[in-house]
Design an enzyme around this catalytic site. Structure first.
Site, PDB file in Angstrom:
ATOM      1  N   GLY A 197       1.915 -16.739   3.690  1.00 49.59           N
ATOM      2  CA  GLY A 197       2.606 -16.590   2.297  1.00 49.59           C
ATOM      3  C   GLY A 197       3.735 -17.438   1.935  1.00 49.59           C
ATOM      4  O   GLY A 197       4.075 -18.367   2.731  1.00 49.59           O
ATOM      5  N   ARG A 200      14.363   0.678  -8.089  1.00 51.90           N
ATOM      6  CA  ARG A 200      13.085   1.444  -8.080  1.00 51.90           C
ATOM      7  C   ARG A 200      13.059   2.480  -7.329  1.00 51.90           C
ATOM      8  O   ARG A 200      12.086   3.459  -7.884  1.00 51.90           O
ATOM      9  CB  ARG A 200      12.121   0.176  -7.103  1.00 51.90           C
ATOM     10  CG  ARG A 200      11.870  -1.001  -7.986  1.00 51.90           C
ATOM     11  CD  ARG A 200      11.245  -2.034  -7.300  1.00 51.90           C
ATOM     12  NE  ARG A 200      10.885  -3.027  -8.010  1.00 51.90           N
ATOM     13  CZ  ARG A 200      10.303  -4.351  -7.503  1.00 51.90           C
ATOM     14  NH1 ARG A 200       9.922  -4.363  -6.088  1.00 51.90           N
ATOM     15  NH2 ARG A 200      10.088  -5.255  -8.487  1.00 51.90           N
ATOM     16  N   HIS A 228       4.376  -0.053  -2.680  1.00 51.57           N
ATOM     17  CA  HIS A 228       4.301  -1.486  -2.842  1.00 51.57           C
ATOM     18  C   HIS A 228       4.989  -2.322  -1.992  1.00 51.57           C
ATOM     19  O   HIS A 228       4.601  -3.659  -1.868  1.00 51.57           O
ATOM     20  CB  HIS A 228       5.345  -1.331  -4.172  1.00 51.57           C
ATOM     21  CG  HIS A 228       5.786  -2.880  -4.673  1.00 51.57           C
ATOM     22  ND1 HIS A 228       4.725  -3.610  -5.372  1.00 51.57           N
ATOM     23  CD2 HIS A 228       6.726  -3.447  -4.852  1.00 51.57           C
ATOM     24  CE1 HIS A 228       5.102  -4.879  -5.656  1.00 51.57           C
ATOM     25  NE2 HIS A 228       6.515  -4.802  -5.433  1.00 51.57           N
ATOM     26  N   ARG A 273      14.699  -2.092  -1.798  1.00 54.20           N
ATOM     27  CA  ARG A 273      14.620  -3.465  -1.921  1.00 54.20           C
ATOM     28  C   ARG A 273      14.846  -3.552  -3.590  1.00 54.20           C
ATOM     29  O   ARG A 273      14.165  -2.970  -4.289  1.00 54.20           O
ATOM     30  CB  ARG A 273      13.154  -4.354  -1.554  1.00 54.20           C
ATOM     31  CG  ARG A 273      13.386  -5.837  -2.343  1.00 54.20           C
ATOM     32  CD  ARG A 273      12.184  -6.458  -1.776  1.00 54.20           C
ATOM     33  NE  ARG A 273      10.821  -5.929  -2.201  1.00 54.20           N
ATOM     34  CZ  ARG A 273      10.332  -6.479  -3.494  1.00 54.20           C
ATOM     35  NH1 ARG A 273      11.393  -7.200  -4.363  1.00 54.20           N
ATOM     36  NH2 ARG A 273       9.194  -5.967  -3.941  1.00 54.20           N
TER      37      ARG A 273
END
Lengths: 287, 279, 651
Positions: free
Chosen positions: C12, C298, C366, C414
């Site tokens: 990634g 979030r 997530h 995060r």
């Protein structure tokens, strides 16, 4: 959140079961065969979830115990390009192939086949290395000096960005080349006694004889239009006008019709064609 | 195709395919347009047509050279490479029923039909070779080599009698016209003339209109040929022939004239008493 | 010394960045990945990548403020030096990605366009439509392909990392991996190993993550002795759409571009959303957090959605959490230009055009803030010592971890658009550190006795064969579903100890059952069944660490929320009493930090996670209450400010 979903039963009449016909193959060079499966219908299903159910059942509709169907998938939201297969005769991503819509196309059955332009590894899994090798051949990268901090890149206009962005969305899924009548399958079988490196080398050489395909052409166009990328534009054009280059395009334009990202591939091919014309003329007169 | 040929072709893939694309337009396509336009002059009567034919044949001895250099060789090249290109792909309209994919497939089919059509068209009217032995022993007995340039309309009309030949020509013309019109459109993409989506759509419409126009021209030539009164035409042609030979506009060449068959029992029209076939 | 190589596990953003930088420095790399690296999960990142930039600078922004936002957003659970270093690298990284040809959106004049993201008041986020992660990944993938063509990189795609190999001294000298096509198991000797294997969302069954984000690589390192930090901190994204196979993300950038979250004031109002008048809509985030509005971090947004749906009963759909995310007031062309990618996803999967109709969105698992514990070397100015071999190294010498699978950068929560930054940063930054490490080794891994490699291979072959022959009757896919359900129920938005305990029992039971799987495929060619079962078995150490870590952390911090231990909101009306209450609130806040402002460290022995704690370096920015301008909490901020400026008053 997955916990309390599927709360309400569906109101309208839906099938209880979904019939799925899968073209399977146990390994490279083996014969292929059809197998029928059946899974319970659920709301919001796509082909991935159908295949997940099939994997967990591992049993055909006739009740025969079979190995789970092998297939490739990744992001499940159509940005990784892994799960391409031929569904009801048309190549597409299985994650965005929604069962409800497929049943509207063909009410009684869903048919799954591996892509036909690539060697089958097993069942619905194919080997698309040829596409990645082609990206190498067309040098689909910006040839920067290095990765140190050298300040910002070249300034680009918004119009340029908007032209390039769609091209850079290409996820090498292979839909374009699967649907292309000019792109033909190349399968290289291993020779006895051949080492990995020799086999890879021979594969690369054989792949290099085939058509590069729309995806790679479009990538070459993308990097040729980047200010720094253009520094090796001629090297890319040499490949695009070499064996299997842009001239092999037959203008069927299926590539652009099946591209899940709606990349303007025909435009890329025409741009590559123009560049090839100029490149060839330059080679004749500037040689 | 043996291996070295294949290698040669793939090595010079780009050049060959671009030449193939180019020859399709120049000279083959251009020739076809001229050819159909000339033929459509038959609508104005055999005289007008004959004038055009005479003009072509006024090249005299240079004519075969021109024909081979600018028509037959490019055409054969276009055809041979075309077949090779067809063999390099695999149509899939059964799976992907998109308009442009149909056009791709049709381009190939019409190409094949065009090859067959042109092959027989040339045999039918010109007999392929002008050698007397060939004409006597092969072409004519097979009912071929029917066209006589100095009796252009009448021999053409005669050749197109019955209903099989007109159908054959109808199909041939339709295929050739489609092949050219669609070919110009794809050529524009191949060479990068029209690159944007809009330009491609525009070009597609223009090619379509042009193609329909050319088809009208071609089919009107065909219908004019079919409906031409052979006897009347022949009279006009012969009168013209005398005149032109007298004025020296054309070379007197009996080979290029119609001669009534010697055997009797032919159809009345062909046996018709026009026999002032002057020597 | 023989040639030195580095193995990178995972391709990634982090893995590719490290590979790219290592090859530039002259170290050849073997890149091992479960999937062709171009298909790595980074492609799913949508919104953008943060950095302080010329535009924000003129509004008073600085790298320090980015650092501060990140630490505040993470509820102070990060060691601050690496975070500071990352924030200061931000602008450089964006410049580099720009040079590599990333098609960032542009302003009219041709500069990089920026948008605002959650947890900040500045427009720091550079973006390429709504597929920024994909674009960044491709740029790195292209560079790595270039290095591959030069012979500096060997890619092993469709290879499953099975375990690190350590020598007698405990130093990591390579890995064992398995070809997922031919099923061959082999060793890759390496002078250093970098694990960049991403998150572990698959533990939750369905999440926004890709199918290969199963945490198995991190777990296998953990089982080899690596420490795992902050497992219980799992980010639940407020906006996603559910599907039968996965939950698809609707990027925070939708709110960054002006999207508004609301519910009808009337519970389950059946009218079409567009016909509900403004006055009957409850824009709950904007009302409760006027300063940040829809762009609160979030964890807060998710909790507010949970609160509005569960406690206040205002969910759009009965029976599940669901609110409207509304973009319909924004021009279509603007939407297409900046958010096209995600709007297409919504349209494709939901069959509704979000340009016309407000989206129905749901929270979804997530991101894992936690991950393999890694060290760092602090520099004099509070950042990191460049090229120091300890940076990003796990407690196993020679084994490094970067990207989402390390625990370093995001603390308890995060911020959006920081993950792409942390992945690329840690990848680029680790390369010279790894170089230093391998150059300090006296012996190349290729010169070690073959028995070390062979023993490691043998162990994996035994495991593989045993699994193929197993006849316990359990179905690995069904166990995975049960595991996902258990974790989703107990360890997402709201947690309580009772549920965590019973989930732990359930998961332990599942772990035993997973050992008794019968495989429906016992073949030796592309056997996905056995690969999946191995991954499943290796999910348990992390799953149990998540549950145990959550259970032991009796507080609320970032994404970890336990109502039983939450800080109460102020109830006094009278100013003086309210102030006194705020004082008490701050006292309790400080007390709580003394107890819990610590990293959770999990190790595994005998299948049970062992939890310990480690102090957090908060030397650069002292912890403060994390309120984001919540209406009604102003006095707390006031009291806290006074305490910080004149510490005597606390006495």
């Amino acid at each position: 959140m997955s916990s309390p979903t599927h709360a309400e039963p569906v109101v309208h009449a839906r099938p209880h079961k979904i019939n799925v016909r899968i073209l399977r193959q146990d390994g490279p060079g083996q014969p292929s065969y059809w197998e029928r499966h059946q899974v319970d219908y659920e709301e919001n299903m796509n082909i991935i979830s159908v295949l997940q159910r099939i994997a967990s059942q591992a049993m055909t509709v006739e009740g025969k115990k079979v190995t789970p169907v092998a297939w490739d998938c990744g992001c499940l939201e159509e940005v990784c390009g892994a799960c391409t297969m031929v569904i009801n005769g048309r190549v597409r991503q299985s994650c965005s192939a929604l069962v409800d819509r497929l049943l509207k196309e063909h009410a009684t059955e869903i048919e799954l086949r591996p892509m036909s332009k690539f060697p089958v590894i097993r069942d619905l899994m194919v080997d698309r290395k040829r596409m990645f090798e082609t990206l190498k051949r067309v040098e689909a990268w910006v040839p920067v000096d290095g990765y140190d901090d050298m300040g910002p890149g070249p300034k680009l206009s918004r119009a340029q960005q908007e032209e390039n962005y769609p091209l850079s969305e290409c996820m090498t899924c292979g839909c374009c080349v699967e649907a292309c009548p000019q792109y033909t399958k190349i399968e290289v079988h291993r020779r006895p006694g051949e080492t990995d490196d020799q086999y890879d080398q021979r594969k690369r050489e054989t792949y290099a004889q085939g058509f590069v395909g729309a995806a790679a052409i479009s990538q070459a166009v993308l990097f040729n239009s980047h200010p720094t990328g253009a520094n090796i534009a001629n090297e890319r054009m040499a490949v695009l006008t070499g064996t299997g280059g842009v001239q092999d395009c037959g203008n069927a334009q299926n590539c652009v019709a099946v591209c899940p990202k709606k990349i303007p591939l025909t435009r890329s091919i025409a741009r590559a064609g123009r560049a090839a014309t100029l490149y060839a003329l330059k080679r004749i007169f500037d040689h | 195709m043996n291996a070295t040929n294949a290698n040669f072709l793939t090595r010079h893939d780009f050049l060959i395919r671009r030449l193939h694309s180019l020859t399709g337009l120049v000279p083959v396509g251009c020739y076809m347009v001229v050819h159909l336009l000339v033929n459509s002059s038959l609508m104005n009567g055999p005289g007008a047509f004959q004038t055009n034919v005479n003009q072509i044949h006024s090249l005299g001895r240079a004519l075969p050279l021109v024909e081979w250099l600018f028509i037959f060789l490019p055409l054969i090249f276009h055809a041979v490479i075309g077949v090779w290109i067809i063999r390099s792909g695999k149509t899939n309209t059964d799976q992907y029923r998109y308009l442009n994919n149909w056009r791709y497939t049709l381009q190939r089919w019409t190409g094949v039909v065009a090859i067959i059509f042109i092959f027989f068209h040339v045999f039918h009217l010109h007999g392929w070779f002008h050698g007397e032995w060939w004409l006597e022993n092969v072409a004519r007995p097979w009912g071929m080599a029917n066209f006589k340039p100095y009796n252009a309309a009448s021999t053409l009309a005669t050749a197109l009698q019955g209903f099989l030949w007109p159908i054959f020509y109808f199909v041939g013309i339709v295929c050739c016209v489609f092949h050219l019109a669609n070919g110009i459109w794809t050529m524009g993409i191949t060479w990068g003339v029209w690159t944007s989506d809009r330009a491609q759509k525009g070009a597609s419409i223009v090619c379509c209109i042009g193609g329909i126009g050319l088809l009208i021209v071609g089919l009107s030539a065909l219908s004019a040929a079919i409906t031409t009164d052979v006897q009347q035409a022949r009279n006009v042609e012969d009168a013209m022939y005398k005149l032109r030979v007298d004025t020296g506009e054309i070379v007197d060449n009996p080979e290029k004239r119609y001669h009534a068959p010697e055997s009797l029992g032919d159809s009345t029209e062909e046996a018709s008493p026009d026999e002032d076939v002057s020597e | 010394m023989a040639e030195q190589r580095v193995v990178v596990v995972g391709g990634g953003l982090a893995g590719l960045a490290a590979t790219m930088k290592l090859t530039e420095l002259g170290t050849p790399v073997d890149l091992v990945s479960l999937t062709p690296v171009k298909r790595s999960h980074s492609v799913c990142a949508q919104g953008g990548i943060n950095s302080c930039n010329d535009q924000t600078r003129q509004l008073g922004d600085s790298e320090w403020k980015h650092f501060d936002d990140t630490v505040y957003g993470g509820d102070f659970l990060q060691n601050q030096p690496p975070v500071k270093e990352m924030a200061y690298w931000g602008p450089k990284i964006i410049d580099l990605m720009d040079r590599l040809g990333v098609t960032f959106n542009r302003t009219q004049e041709g500069f990089l366009d920026r948008r605002r993201f959650g947890g900040t008041l500045y427009k720091r986020t550079a973006f390429a439509g709504a597929t920024t992660g994909q674009q960044l990944l491709y740029a790195l993938d292209e560079q790595v392909r270039r290095r591959e063509a030069e012979g500096m990189v060997r890619k092993f795609e469709f290879w499953d990392f099975l375990s690190p190999i350590t020598d007698a001294s405990g130093r990591c000298v390579g890995i064992v991996a398995q070809d997922m096509v031919s099923m061959q198991i082999r060793s890759f000797p390496a002078d250093a190993v970098i694990v960049a294997s991403g998150g572990c969302g698959l533990l939750y069954g369905r999440s926004t993550m890709s199918v290969f984000c199963n945490g198995s690589a991190a777990s296998r390192c953990m089982q080899a002795g690596a420490k795992y930090g902050n497992p219980e901190f799992i980010q639940v994204h407020p906006t996603a759409i559910p599907g039968a196979d996965k939950l698809r993300l609707m990027s925070e950038s939708a709110r960054g571009e002006g999207g508004r979250v609301w519910v009808p004031r009337k519970a389950q109002d059946s009218r079409p959303p567009k016909s509900i008048p403004e006055s009957e809509r409850y824009y709950f985030l904007e009302e409760r957090y006027p300063k940040y509005g829809n762009l609160v971090p979030r964890d807060i947004a998710t909790r507010e959605i949970f609160n509005i749906c569960v406690n206040e009963g205002l969910s759009v759909e009965a029976g599940r959490m669901c609110v409207y995310l509304d973009l319909t007031h924004i021009q279509r062309t603007e939407l297409d230009r900046k958010l096209g990618g995600i709007l297409d996803i919504y349209e494709k999967f939901q069959g509704v055009d979000p340009r016309d109709v407000p989206m129905k969105i749901f929270p979804a698992v997530h991101y894992s803030m936690g991950g393999l514990w890694v060290g760092y070397s602090k520099s004099g100015d509070g950042g990191l010592v460049a090229g120091h071999p300890q940076n990003q190294m796990t407690n196993l010498p020679g084994l490094y971890a970067i990207g989402e699978c390390d625990y370093q950068y995001h603390g308890a929560n995060r911020l959006g658009a920081n993950s792409l930054l942390s992945c690329i940063f840690s990848g680029l930054f680790v390369a010279p550190c790894v170089r230093t490490w391998i150059q300090n080794q006296s012996k190349s891994a290729h010169e070690l006795p073959a028995s070390i490699m062979q023993n490691a291979i043998n162990a994996q072959e035994i495991r593989h064969k045993e699994l193929l022959g197993s006849t316990g009757g359990e179905n690995p896919y069904l166990i995975h579903q049960e595991l996902g359900d258990a974790l989703t129920r107990a360890a997402t938005v709201v947690r309580n100890n009772q549920q965590l305990e019973s989930a732990y029992e359930k998961v332990s039971e599942l772990q035993q059952r997973a050992k008794a799987c019968s495989l429906s495929d016992s073949g030796s060619w592309t056997n996905q069944n056995v690969i999946f079962t191995k991954a499943l078995q290796d999910m348990f150490p992390i799953a149990k660490s998540i549950l145990r870590g959550a259970q032991l952390r009796d507080e609320c911090r970032g994404a970890h929320f336990k109502p039983d231990f939450s800080m109460p909101s102020l109830s006094e009306e009278e100013p003086a009493a309210r102030r006194a209450e705020a004082e008490r609130w701050c006292d309790r806040f400080e007390e709580n930090n003394r107890r819990f402002l610590k990293s959770t460290i999990a190790t595994v022995s005998d299948e049970e996670p062992q939890i310990s704690y480690e102090d957090v370096d908060t030397s650069l920015i002292p912890p403060r209450p994390r309120l984001y301008g919540l209406v009604g909490a102003e006095v707390i901020e006031q009291v806290w400010k006074e305490r910080v400026t004149s510490p005597q008053t606390t006495a």
